[in-house]
Design an enzyme around this catalytic site. Structure first.
Site, mmCIF file in Angstrom:
data_model
loop_
_atom_site.group_PDB
_atom_site.id
_atom_site.type_symbol
_atom_site.label_atom_id
_atom_site.label_comp_id
_atom_site.label_asym_id
_atom_site.label_seq_id
_atom_site.Cartn_x
_atom_site.Cartn_y
_atom_site.Cartn_z
ATOM 1 N N PRO A 2 3.039 -8.891 2.828
ATOM 2 C CA PRO A 2 3.231 -8.064 1.624
ATOM 3 C C PRO A 2 1.915 -7.468 1.146
ATOM 4 O O PRO A 2 0.892 -8.148 1.111
ATOM 5 C CB PRO A 2 3.768 -9.063 0.594
ATOM 6 C CG PRO A 2 4.203 -10.259 1.371
ATOM 7 C CD PRO A 2 3.382 -10.290 2.610
ATOM 8 N N GLU A 3 1.963 -6.189 0.824
ATOM 9 C CA GLU A 3 0.790 -5.489 0.306
ATOM 10 C C GLU A 3 1.076 -5.097 -1.150
ATOM 11 O O GLU A 3 2.074 -5.513 -1.707
ATOM 12 C CB GLU A 3 0.494 -4.265 1.189
ATOM 13 C CG GLU A 3 0.349 -4.645 2.657
ATOM 14 C CD GLU A 3 0.061 -3.469 3.574
ATOM 15 O OE1 GLU A 3 -0.509 -2.468 3.118
ATOM 16 O OE2 GLU A 3 0.415 -3.563 4.765
ATOM 17 N N LYS A 59 -3.317 -8.288 -4.288
ATOM 18 C CA LYS A 59 -2.076 -8.857 -3.741
ATOM 19 C C LYS A 59 -1.714 -10.186 -4.405
ATOM 20 O O LYS A 59 -0.823 -10.884 -3.931
ATOM 21 C CB LYS A 59 -2.214 -9.064 -2.237
ATOM 22 C CG LYS A 59 -2.499 -7.785 -1.446
ATOM 23 C CD LYS A 59 -2.628 -8.099 0.046
ATOM 24 C CE LYS A 59 -3.238 -6.938 0.808
ATOM 25 N NZ LYS A 59 -3.572 -7.302 2.200
ATOM 26 N N HIS A 97 12.759 -23.560 3.884
ATOM 27 C CA HIS A 97 11.315 -23.378 3.884
ATOM 28 C C HIS A 97 10.759 -23.340 2.476
ATOM 29 O O HIS A 97 9.683 -22.812 2.251
ATOM 30 C CB HIS A 97 10.936 -22.098 4.619
ATOM 31 C CG HIS A 97 11.369 -22.086 6.037
ATOM 32 N ND1 HIS A 97 10.842 -22.946 6.966
ATOM 33 C CD2 HIS A 97 12.283 -21.337 6.680
ATOM 34 C CE1 HIS A 97 11.426 -22.711 8.136
ATOM 35 N NE2 HIS A 97 12.302 -21.750 7.987
ATOM 36 N N ARG A 116 5.636 -19.668 7.380
ATOM 37 C CA ARG A 116 4.363 -19.971 8.062
ATOM 38 C C ARG A 116 3.369 -20.727 7.195
ATOM 39 O O ARG A 116 2.300 -21.091 7.664
ATOM 40 C CB ARG A 116 3.769 -18.681 8.637
ATOM 41 C CG ARG A 116 4.682 -18.155 9.747
ATOM 42 C CD ARG A 116 4.094 -17.061 10.547
ATOM 43 N NE ARG A 116 2.863 -17.429 11.218
ATOM 44 C CZ ARG A 116 2.124 -16.579 11.910
ATOM 45 N NH1 ARG A 116 2.511 -15.324 12.007
ATOM 46 N NH2 ARG A 116 1.025 -16.963 12.490
ATOM 47 N N ARG A 159 -22.306 2.481 5.926
ATOM 48 C CA ARG A 159 -21.418 1.581 6.666
ATOM 49 C C ARG A 159 -21.037 2.215 8.006
ATOM 50 O O ARG A 159 -20.551 3.339 8.041
ATOM 51 C CB ARG A 159 -20.122 1.300 5.891
ATOM 52 C CG ARG A 159 -20.313 0.904 4.453
ATOM 53 C CD ARG A 159 -20.884 -0.458 4.275
ATOM 54 N NE ARG A 159 -20.153 -1.465 5.029
ATOM 55 C CZ ARG A 159 -20.493 -2.747 5.074
ATOM 56 N NH1 ARG A 159 -21.568 -3.169 4.451
ATOM 57 N NH2 ARG A 159 -19.771 -3.598 5.762
ATOM 58 N N ARG A 268 -6.558 -4.894 14.154
ATOM 59 C CA ARG A 268 -5.135 -4.807 13.847
ATOM 60 C C ARG A 268 -4.475 -3.718 14.668
ATOM 61 O O ARG A 268 -5.110 -2.714 14.995
ATOM 62 C CB ARG A 268 -4.931 -4.472 12.350
ATOM 63 C CG ARG A 268 -5.699 -5.345 11.383
ATOM 64 C CD ARG A 268 -5.173 -6.764 11.334
ATOM 65 N NE ARG A 268 -3.787 -6.820 10.903
ATOM 66 C CZ ARG A 268 -3.388 -6.877 9.631
ATOM 67 N NH1 ARG A 268 -4.280 -6.885 8.668
ATOM 68 N NH2 ARG A 268 -2.108 -6.923 9.332
#
Ligand SMILES: [Zn+2]
Length: 293
Positions: A2-3, A59, A97, A116, A159, A268
């Protein structure tokens, strides 16, 4: 995972149902949720308190209780908060869970599901402790007034890391993850492997707007469900049906028709149209002499 739009959707659904209620009972069934803090101590400190507010920072969901206690919850990979789910052993039942159960004063329950078990709950006391905790973890809120092209350009100065890694770093921008980074970079027509420090102010302006647009589109769709994300009523989000590039490898780019490719950026899986988002030119390699080797 989830973002911002998914966490904010959960917050919007839950806030009217929990704010102003007393937490009658808290059961932390998995000690890892609060580790290293003892789950019994957290239960004892929160049970019987009034839930004043359910907020969001990056988040994190932040439940603020009377007496200035803040419970910071992070869903990580597979966490979900279900409101009054059916109990039992059916496919939709919660306890399988369930790591944490909140029972409200009117008898309704909130269950933290998390196959998880990476999700966390952290109890902090007082606004100062809360702000200190978040200050080292969270950067700009992309939906707040400080999220400007100039601020981004200043942060990225020098950067050489790819811009995608820059977008994913919560200490710079709080709330953007893999989905919304891909969608924003496509909208801004910027290749994810471009070094962040090389973007012009104009590109930062495009990217800033694209991040906001992607997040707002995600919010409007109730978030994106790829794996485990659900609203507190157990309903999937629908933003996955509106993705422009994310998870669409092999499909036609909605702008130019070329096949979307999947590559790796910032560690990613990353989805790009390499015509709309041209690859950065490779730096010129120094000529290496093999003489004498
Ligand atoms: Zn394209």
């Amino acid at each position: 995972m989830p973002e911002l739009p998914e966490v904010e959707t959960i917050r919007r659904h839950l806030a009217p149902r929990v704010e102003g209620r007393v937490l009658h009972r808290l059961e932390i069934l998995d000690a890892r949720w609060t580790a290293p803090e003892d789950p019994r101590a957290v239960e004892d400190q929160l049970a019987g308190r009034l839930i004043e507010r359910l907020g969001r920072r990056g988040k994190y969901l932040v439940a603020t209780f009377d007496g200035d206690a803040h419970l910071l919850m992070h869903l990580r990979m597979t966490g979900t908060l279900l409101y009054d789910p059916p109990l039992g052993n059916g496919p939709d039942a919660a306890p399988a869970h369930g790591r944490v159960r909140f029972t409200l004063d009117e008898g309704r329950r909130l269950v933290f599901i998390d196959p998880r078990r990476f999700g966390t709950g952290r109890l902090l006391h007082g606004d100062r402790q809360l702000e200190q905790y978040l200050a080292v973890r969270l950067g700009l809120d992309p939906l707040g007034p400080a999220f400007t092209a100039a601020a981004l350009k200043a942060m990225a100065r020098g950067r050489v890391a790819p811009v995608k890694a820059f977008l994913l770093d919560q200490r710079r921008i709080a709330g953007v993850g893999n989905i919304y980074a891909d969608e924003a970079l496509f909208r801004a027509r910027i290749h994810p492997l471009r070094p962040a420090g090389r973007l012009s102010l104009g590109q930062w302006r495009d990217l800033r707007d694209a991040v906001v647009e992607a997040l707002e589109a995600g919010l409007a769709a109730g978030g994106a469900t790829i794996d485990d994300y659900r609203t507190p009523e157990g309903v999937q989000g629908s933003f996955q049906n509106e993705f422009l590039v994310h998870t669409r490898a092999g499909e036609a780019c909605p702008e130019c028709g070329r096949a979307i490719v999947k590559l790796r950026a910032a560690g990613r899986g990353t989805y790009v149209c390499e015509r709309c988002q041209p690859r950065p030119r490779a730096p010129r390699r120094p000529v290496v002499s093999t003489w004498g080797s």
